[in-house]
Design an enzyme around this catalytic site. Structure first.
Site, short mmCIF file in Angstrom:
data_model
loop_
_atom_site.label_atom_id
_atom_site.label_comp_id
_atom_site.label_asym_id
_atom_site.label_seq_id
_atom_site.Cartn_x
_atom_site.Cartn_y
_atom_site.Cartn_z
N ARG A 103 0.87 -1.19 0.00
CA ARG A 103 0.00 0.00 0.00
C ARG A 103 0.90 1.23 0.00
O ARG A 103 1.72 1.41 0.91
CB ARG A 103 -0.91 0.00 1.23
N HIS A 129 -2.93 11.01 0.90
CA HIS A 129 -2.40 10.76 2.25
C HIS A 129 -1.75 12.08 2.71
O HIS A 129 -0.55 12.17 2.92
CB HIS A 129 -1.41 9.59 2.23
N GLU A 188 -7.50 8.48 6.50
CA GLU A 188 -7.74 9.11 7.81
C GLU A 188 -8.17 10.57 7.76
O GLU A 188 -7.47 11.45 8.29
CB GLU A 188 -6.50 8.99 8.71
N ASN A 201 -7.72 1.66 9.97
CA ASN A 201 -6.43 1.85 10.63
C ASN A 201 -6.67 1.82 12.12
O ASN A 201 -7.60 2.49 12.62
CB ASN A 201 -5.79 3.21 10.27
N TYR A 257 -4.55 2.05 15.88
CA TYR A 257 -3.31 2.17 16.66
C TYR A 257 -3.54 2.03 18.17
O TYR A 257 -2.78 1.37 18.85
CB TYR A 257 -2.60 3.50 16.36
N GLU A 314 -3.64 -0.26 8.08
CA GLU A 314 -2.44 0.11 8.84
C GLU A 314 -2.52 -0.43 10.25
O GLU A 314 -3.56 -0.30 10.91
CB GLU A 314 -2.29 1.63 8.99
#
Ligand code: BGC
Length: 479
Positions: free
Chosen positions: A89, A133, A176, A304, A306, A377
């Site tokens: 990606r 991005h 995002e 994504n 985290y 991600e």
């Protein structure tokens, strides 16, 4: 067995939990790895401007060179082939492909991505490409606060789709949008660096509109690949069960998660509690026409993940997960720490079980409206530990904590989505490690290393880390 054999045996055991056909990839983004910011006709993005303003980035760093991927693309694809990933990606650099943010595409920019795509395909690596991005061309005045940027983005998407539509397997429109709105426009720790707090909401809405227009444009350009979007989800909980903590947790869940997930998948914004209706007026007063544009059928949803977020009422410290944000202390709520979890190099809670929670929330919130999911991600920043091999004198980057992080997160995702799991309704198709290479980590500059491959930012030499060897063995050993 010596330590190396042990590690390889562990990788082989781990490989047995990976379902057949599950995609394992690695991810990067143009601004974070390419460098070559003045090469090949590229012009500036808001991030180029931002990184050259004093005091914005830790250590005064910029991404002019970054990992120099623009000049080392051949070497980097060879590393991916050696690793054996199914998919890569990357993001198309908007200021490289369409330098002024309008008009026809730049031939030298096209040549760079032609080469990347051709080399990936020749190596049997499936390309997943992100259109945006975060590198908005500076010429687009007002950036995402300006509704016109959504239209410009749709135009760019059409042209990029026409040129590369025959070779990209999966398209991500926007990466995002929540982070861009919150860090970039509300808190000022990312480009363009404004501290608008709730007045930043239009920057989120316009990105969503841009997403919808880009999906329409890619379909009009007849791209052959699948189309999706990437949202970052952080499961939110209230620090206590008081009404105030619960109310602010719900507010944070709206601006971080639901605003983006609900709009793209359900075609509406979440119901806004009375007390926040003024602050979130653009969401309350949104037009049905805009929502219809945003609500496009998607082939997949990019998640994504985290870390989770814990919210409490009352002002608190101004440190945000991504850097110091004085504007945070003006808000009537704050983020609470997670003392029960170990912390990553960035100070983020290492909480694999919350990846399962994020997937379960997707299942319960979106049900039938949720297409297949890729975790686009997931990864961890760790300080370098350089070990010298006693026999050969060769340097090795020891990052067993990254191996633990990745295996725990993959396990959490796979068990949550397995039959009987809390997110069994989610059709989970793959996981992309952030990141292939150590790179420019936004406000944190080069202080946070997320790579499977170590980059020496002086010599630009690449050294695969221990986690690279582990993942390579997992990929070889899976069925
Ligand atoms: C972004 C990446 C970033 C990573 C780690 C994600 O929010 O998409 O660009 O490097 O987090 O901070």
């Amino acid at each position: 067995m010596n330590a190396r054999d042990d590690a390889m045996a562990e990788a082989e055991a781990f490989a047995t939990i990976i379902p057949p056909g599950f995609v394992i990839g690695a991810a990067t983004a143009a601004f974070q790895v390419e460098g070559g910011v003045h090469d090949g006709g590229r012009e500036l993005s808001v991030w180029d401007e931002f990184t050259h303003q004093s005091g914005r980035i830790l250590g005064g760093a910029n991404a002019d060179v970054a990992a120099d991927h623009f000049h080392r693309v051949g070497e980097d694809v060879a590393l991916m082939a050696d690793l054996g990933i199914d998919s890569y990606r990357f993001s198309f650099g908007w200021p490289r492909l369409q330098p002024g943010g309008s008009g026809s595409l730049n031939r030298e920019g096209i040549a760079f991505y032609d080469r990347l795509l051709d080399e990936l395909l020749a190596a049997g690596i499936s390309p997943m490409a992100t259109l945006f991005h975060w590198d908005t061309p500076v010429e687009l005045r007002g950036s995402w606060l300006n509704r016109d940027t959504a239209g410009r983005f749709g135009d760019y998407a059409y042209q990029v789709g026409e040129v590369f539509g025959d070779r990209v397997d999966r398209w991500v429109t926007i990466n995002e949008p929540a982070t861009v709105m919150l860090n970039g426009y509300a808190l000022g720790i990312h480009a363009p660096g404004t501290t608008l707090l709730f007045d930043a909401v239009p920057a989120g809405h316009h990105q969503l509109l841009g997403h919808g227009l880009a999906v329409q444009a890619l379909r009009a350009a007849s791209v052959r690949g699948e189309i999706g979007v990437t949202n970052v989800h952080s499961p939110v909980s209230a620090a206590t069960s008081t009404d105030e903590d619960e109310a602010y947790a719900a507010l944070f869940d709206i601006v971080h998660n639901r605003m983006f997930g609900d709009a793209t998948l359900l075609g509406r914004y979440p119901t806004i509690p009375e007390e926040f209706a003024v602050a979130l007026r653009p969401l309350v007063e949104v037009s049905p026409e805009d929502l219809a544009i945003i609500h496009q059928p998607l082939d997949f949803y990019g998640l994504n993940y985290y870390f989770p977020t814990r919210i409490a009422a009352g002002t608190g410290s101004s440190s945000s997960p991504d850097g110091e944000a004085p504007a945070l202390s003006a808000l009537p709520f704050h983020l609470e720490p997670w003392p029960e979890f170990a912390r990553t190099g960035f100070g983020w809670p290492n909480a694999p079980e919350f990846l399962g929670v994020a997937l379960a929330e997707l299942a319960s919130r979106y049900g039938e409206a949720l297409p297949p999911v890729y975790i686009t991600e997931g990864g961890v920043s760790l300080p370098d530990t350089v070990l010298l091999d006693a026999d050969t004198g060769v340097a090795r980057i020891a990052d067993s904590a990254r191996i633990d992080y990745l295996s725990a997160h993959l396990e959490s995702a796979l068990s949550a989505t397995a039959p009987g799991g809390a997110a069994s309704a989610v059709d989970l198709r793959g996981y992309y490690v952030w990141s292939l290479l150590d790179n420019f980590e936004w406000a944190a500059g080069y202080s946070q290393r997320f790579g499977l491959v170590h980059v020496n930012f002086t010599t630009l030499d690449r050294t695969p880390k221990q986690s690279f060897g582990w993942l390579r063995r997992v990929l070889e050993a899976r069925s």
